[in-house]
Design a protein around this motif. Structure first.
Motif, short mmCIF file in Angstrom:
data_model
loop_
_atom_site.label_atom_id
_atom_site.label_comp_id
_atom_site.label_asym_id
_atom_site.label_seq_id
_atom_site.Cartn_x
_atom_site.Cartn_y
_atom_site.Cartn_z
N ALA A 76 0.63 -1.30 -0.14
CA ALA A 76 0.14 0.07 0.00
C ALA A 76 0.78 1.21 0.08
O ALA A 76 0.38 2.47 -0.76
CB ALA A 76 -0.80 0.07 1.20
N GLN A 77 2.03 1.05 0.64
CA GLN A 77 3.17 2.42 0.54
C GLN A 77 3.31 2.72 -0.64
O GLN A 77 3.84 4.15 -0.69
CB GLN A 77 4.18 2.15 1.40
CG GLN A 77 3.91 1.95 3.04
CD GLN A 77 5.06 2.03 3.92
OE1 GLN A 77 6.06 2.09 3.47
NE2 GLN A 77 4.91 2.10 5.14
N THR A 78 3.39 2.11 -1.73
CA THR A 78 3.80 2.49 -2.94
C THR A 78 2.89 3.34 -3.96
O THR A 78 3.05 3.97 -4.84
CB THR A 78 4.14 1.39 -3.82
OG1 THR A 78 3.05 0.72 -4.23
CG2 THR A 78 5.27 0.53 -3.06
N GLN A 79 1.41 3.48 -3.42
CA GLN A 79 0.62 4.22 -4.19
C GLN A 79 0.59 5.61 -4.14
O GLN A 79 0.15 6.25 -5.34
CB GLN A 79 -0.94 3.70 -3.85
CG GLN A 79 -2.08 4.30 -4.65
CD GLN A 79 -3.38 3.82 -3.91
OE1 GLN A 79 -3.49 3.00 -3.16
NE2 GLN A 79 -4.23 4.34 -4.72
N TRP A 80 0.94 6.30 -3.13
CA TRP A 80 0.92 7.57 -2.90
C TRP A 80 2.18 7.96 -2.76
O TRP A 80 3.26 7.39 -2.12
CB TRP A 80 -0.18 8.14 -1.86
CG TRP A 80 -1.54 7.71 -2.22
CD1 TRP A 80 -2.05 6.60 -1.69
CD2 TRP A 80 -2.52 8.38 -2.71
NE1 TRP A 80 -3.30 6.59 -2.30
CE2 TRP A 80 -3.50 7.69 -2.76
CE3 TRP A 80 -2.40 9.79 -3.47
CZ2 TRP A 80 -4.75 8.03 -3.53
CZ3 TRP A 80 -3.55 10.38 -4.06
CH2 TRP A 80 -4.70 9.52 -4.25
N PRO A 81 2.44 9.30 -3.26
CA PRO A 81 4.08 10.00 -2.99
C PRO A 81 4.44 9.86 -1.60
O PRO A 81 3.50 10.43 -0.72
CB PRO A 81 3.87 11.38 -3.58
CG PRO A 81 2.69 11.23 -4.67
CD PRO A 81 1.81 10.39 -4.06
N ARG A 82 5.49 9.36 -1.18
CA ARG A 82 6.11 9.91 0.04
C ARG A 82 6.41 11.23 0.39
O ARG A 82 6.72 11.94 -0.34
CB ARG A 82 7.42 9.01 0.37
CG ARG A 82 7.13 7.44 0.25
CD ARG A 82 8.53 6.55 0.54
NE ARG A 82 9.45 7.31 1.86
CZ ARG A 82 9.02 6.85 3.18
NH1 ARG A 82 8.20 5.87 3.16
NH2 ARG A 82 9.67 7.13 4.13
N ILE A 83 6.07 11.47 1.71
CA ILE A 83 6.22 12.89 2.50
C ILE A 83 7.48 12.91 3.25
O ILE A 83 7.98 13.94 3.77
CB ILE A 83 4.89 13.47 2.96
CG1 ILE A 83 4.57 12.47 3.98
CG2 ILE A 83 3.78 13.76 1.96
CD1 ILE A 83 5.08 12.76 5.35
N GLY A 84 7.85 11.75 3.70
CA GLY A 84 9.04 11.56 4.70
C GLY A 84 10.38 12.11 4.05
O GLY A 84 10.68 11.74 2.64
N ALA A 85 11.28 12.28 4.71
CA ALA A 85 12.63 12.73 4.28
C ALA A 85 13.39 11.66 3.64
O ALA A 85 13.18 10.33 4.30
CB ALA A 85 13.46 13.27 5.48
#
Length: 380
Positions: A76-85
């Protein structure tokens, strides 16, 4: 004040009849094993991305099972752009999170010492209140941060901006998120500390107060970019509920009763009709941690500030959740709206939230960045 809580992996919360002090955590990082048979290049590249997020990746050309996962949250983590550094810079992540957690717990101890005492309340606006405890907590947090990183930039809810704008690090501090709840002894408030590296969340800690009068206790949420999310030292994951009809949701309302407030009231009504319910607890950092913990599926709100969001959004993302603006565009902590979810419901929530937000923008409602320190360098 009072006796200490001794944390146990089997019992995330312990309560007693007197305020309790906040203890340090023993972070654990349980492995998630992924096996791929004869992985093509794309799988290997995906594996590298998982590895960078702290998820062990194992390739085995002779494996009998073509693909297996021990958690769906990884996908699921791959669907939306990451906001973490992407990095914590010159400061190792484990060092940074230790200071972040110590700062949050130092502020939380100030709050705990005051939780059963009379409040001295003043007002920023008609209903926007502040207590002496907010200010004392922030002072205590600043002492920890400045004692470890004298040249870092700090944005506090009560004290404003201090430090070097040339620093790559920006600390976003909410010394008492949910002040109104605290003033009424209502159990939904927290201390929130998040640090950005070049504008993106790198490490976060939220100390949530639970229980109520005569049985106050705390639980601590932490996260580092790529290192997972934890509650009381145990790794946590967002829920995998796939239907809005089976979801429990949370939202919040600001102090300005403007068009955005009215729009969110309509969204509150809409989602109340189609979900298991919508809660309004009154502390953004707590709401986001509950998404990360998997006990609610989504949270959204207009008119938040960086100190409201910097810690919570990273904790959600590292628990496998998704983060965006309420119009569906990419998020940063200087934005004026946020939607966080368990990821699998994100698009379905946006089906209703995004059009309403776009309509507000069409009316001329300002959704530009609320504030970014001048000369503070970012990677976006």
């Amino acid at each position: 004040m009072g006796k200490c809580i001794i944390s146990s992996p089997a019992t995330p919360i312990r309560v007693c009849k007197i305020p309790t002090s906040i203890q340090s955590l023993n972070h654990q990082n349980p492995f998630i094993s992924i096996t791929i048979s004869n992985p093509p290049r794309t799988h290997l590249e995906n594996g590298l991305q998982w590895w960078r997020r702290g998820v062990p990746f194992k390739s085995n050309a002779m494996a009998s099972k073509p693909l297996s996962f021990s958690t769906r949250a990884v996908l699921a983590q791959t669907q939306w752009p990451r906001i973490g550094a992407d990095s914590t810079g010159l400061i190792p992540g484990d060092q940074l999170i230790r200071v972040v957690e110590r700062a949050a717990k130092t502020g939380a101890q100030v709050v705990m010492d005051a939780v059963n005492k009379p409040r001295n309340i003043t007002y920023k606006g008609l209903t926007d209140l502040v207590t002496d405890t907010d200010k004392a907590s922030e002072v205590a947090i600043l002492e920890v941060v400045r004692g470890n990183f004298k040249d870092h930039l700090i944005l506090g809810e009560e004290g404003g901006l201090i430090g070097e704008t040339s620093s790559d690090y920006l600390w976003c501090i909410d010394p008492l998120d949910g002040t109104t709840n605290f003033a009424h002894n209502y159990p939904s408030f927290a201390v929130s500390v998040g640090v950005l590296f070049r504008g993106k969340p790198a490490a976060a800690a939220v100390v949530e107060f639970v229980g109520g009068p005569f049985c106050w206790a705390t639980r601590t949420f932490t996260a580092t970019a790529g290192g997972g999310a934890f509650c009381e030292g145990q790794r946590i994951h967002a829920s995998q509920t796939e239907q809005v009809e089976r979801s429990l949701l949370v939202t919040g309302f600001g102090y300005e009763h403007d068009d955005a407030w009215a729009t969110n009231l309509e969204l509150f009504k809409e989602f109340t009709d189609v979900s298991r319910g919508v809660r309004r607890l009154g502390a953004a950092a707590v709401d986001m941690c509950h998404v990360a913990l998997g006990i609610v599926e989504g949270y959204w709100e207009y008119r938040l500030k960086p100190w409201d969001m910097a810690a919570g959004v990273l904790i959600v993302e590292e628990a496998g959740g998704a983060v965006s603006r309420m119009d569906g565009e990419g998020f940063c902590v200087f934005d004026r709206s946020v939607l966080v979810s368990n990821n699998v419901l994100h698009s379905k929530l946006l089906d209703r939230i995004a059009p309403a937000t776009v309509k507000l923008k069409g009316k001329g409602i300002d959704f530009s960045w609320w504030f970014k320190p001048e000369k503070y360098a970012t990677d976006f």
